[in-house]
Design an enzyme around this catalytic site. Structure first.
Site, PDB file in Angstrom:
ATOM      1  N   GLY A 271     -10.991   2.756   3.532  1.00 50.96           N
ATOM      2  CA  GLY A 271     -10.584   2.492   2.717  1.00 50.96           C
ATOM      3  C   GLY A 271      -9.417   1.425   1.341  1.00 50.96           C
TER       4      GLY A 271
ATOM      5  CG  HIS B 132     -11.458   0.718   9.055  1.00 50.91           C
ATOM      6  ND1 HIS B 132     -11.416   0.099  10.432  1.00 50.91           N
ATOM      7  CD2 HIS B 132     -10.832   0.435   8.093  1.00 50.91           C
ATOM      8  CE1 HIS B 132      -9.606   0.099   9.676  1.00 50.91           C
ATOM      9  NE2 HIS B 132     -10.249  -0.491   8.870  1.00 50.91           N
TER      10      HIS B 132
ATOM     11  CD  GLU C 183     -11.570   1.596  13.459  1.00 52.77           C
ATOM     12  OE1 GLU C 183     -12.300   0.409  12.803  1.00 52.77           O
ATOM     13  OE2 GLU C 183     -10.541   2.484  12.505  1.00 52.77           O
TER      14      GLU C 183
ATOM     15  CG  ASP D 150     -10.255   4.658   5.803  1.00 54.83           C
ATOM     16  OD1 ASP D 150     -11.401   5.202   6.136  1.00 54.83           O
ATOM     17  OD2 ASP D 150     -10.180   3.677   6.381  1.00 54.83           O
TER      18      ASP D 150
ATOM     19  CB  ILE E  54      -0.927  -0.226   1.254  1.00 54.96           C
ATOM     20  CG1 ILE E  54      -1.561  -1.086   1.360  1.00 54.96           C
ATOM     21  CG2 ILE E  54      -1.449   1.036   1.864  1.00 54.96           C
ATOM     22  CD1 ILE E  54      -2.485  -1.492   2.380  1.00 54.96           C
TER      23      ILE E  54
END
Length: 336
Positions: free
Chosen positions: A285, A283, A264, A259, A159
């Protein structure tokens, strides 16, 4: 004997992938709220597929028939790799499956933080745009350009490397840091303490492991270039969110795009909500049609290989399996 494959939480799979996995055994689909049911169902499970569900030592010890764990996505911080490896249980992830999706989101967060297009959209829709003269626009409308800026990538795996490639297309200069090797085949490598003061934008792409937890702390932020931007798309917990809010409010950092978060969904009392110059996304991505297709194919392949007694191509605990004396029995059947 019917094989049992547990989907430990809710995630997206293509219909083709669901059908293929169904042909391998019985699927038990759960959500994150069904922890007790997961512990119960795991007792006779052959495979557990999990995106966020915690696969800890207690669960692994209960799962006497477990042949493998498949992580939907890349991060494996929710899986106790040591406990799995002690039992000889391979853990495979979906590395590479969402690399393009996450990289493109990282670039979109950079663009948002440097031009504030979302904020401008709200400005227009709210009716605050009263005059055509550009001099009457608010000062925050005056953005910057990506071209000529320096991007520092903290963790240049699949990434991070793709983020660097995309950044070069914008005319940015790229350097990287961290990782097992102090080098990179494409971009220059610098120690973290040298990369931070040189970078106009810093992108965090390392996994969450003990060495990276809380890495971006109150002590580290002063090393960043004044007026720089921070982008986080890997895992929450790497950045001290209270310290980040302080750095943004003080003006030390000009903007941030996150992100991922330590908790969470992000709690409503998070200090990040008090900061105007930050972009928060849920989140998302890896949430593209293409990434879901890629990941679905990898999950299917991992399940097939595990049920054949082979290591998934994407096994992340090879060294630990070898350390506990299990690697050779898989290696004879696997072509890795």
């Amino acid at each position: 004997m019917v094989r049992k494959i547990i989907f430990a939480d809710s995630f997206h799979l293509t219909e083709e992938a669901k059908q293929e996995i169904s042909s391998l055994g019985t699927i038990v689909s759960l959500s994150l709220h069904q922890r007790g049911q997961l512990l119960l169902e795991s007792e006779n499970a052959d495979i557990i597929v999990a995106e966020y569900a915690v696969i800890n030592e207690e669960l692994i010890e209960r799962a006497k028939n477990l042949k493998g764990i498949v992580v939907y996505g890349v991060g494996v911080d929710h899986v106790n790799l040591n406990a799995a490896s002690k039992r000889g249980i391979p853990v495979g992830n979906c590395r590479g499956g969402n690399a393009e999706a996450v990289a493109e989101l990282a670039l979109s967060l950079m663009l948002e933080c440097i031009r504030w297009t979302g904020r401008a959209n709200e400005y227009v829709r709210s009716g605050k745009w009263k005059f055509a003269d550009s001099a009457y626009l608010p000062t925050w409308v005056m953005g910057r350009e990506m071209k000529g800026k320096k991007l520092g990538i903290v963790g240049a795996g699949a990434i991070g490397t793709r983020i660097g490639e995309l950044a070069e297309a914008f005319g940015m200069t790229v350097c990287v840091t961290l990782g097992r090797k102090k080098s990179h085949p494409r971009f220059p490598w610098l120690p973290l303490e040298e990369l931070l003061p040189r970078s106009d934008i810093v992108s965090i792409n390392v996994p969450l492991v003990p060495e990276t937890r809380g890495l971006f702390s109150r002590e580290l932020f002063p090393l960043m270039k004044e007026g720089s931007i921070l982008i986080v798309t890997s895992r929450g917990g790497i950045v001290d969110e209270v310290a980040l809010a302080e750095a943004l409010l003080s003006g030390r950092i000009a903007g941030a795009g996150l992100d991922v978060f330590a908790r969470e969904p992000i709690p409503q009392n998070s200090p990040l909500f008090s900061v105007p110059n930050i972009v928060l996304t849920p989140h998302m991505g890896g949430s593209t049609e293409e990434a879901v297709s890629n990941i679905s194919n990898i999950v299917v392949e991992c399940c097939k290989r595990l049920l054949e007694g082979k290591l998934p191509i994407t096994t992340v605990n090879l060294e630990l399996l070898q350390q506990y004396g299990y690697y050779s029995e898989y290696a004879e059947k696997s072509v890795l």
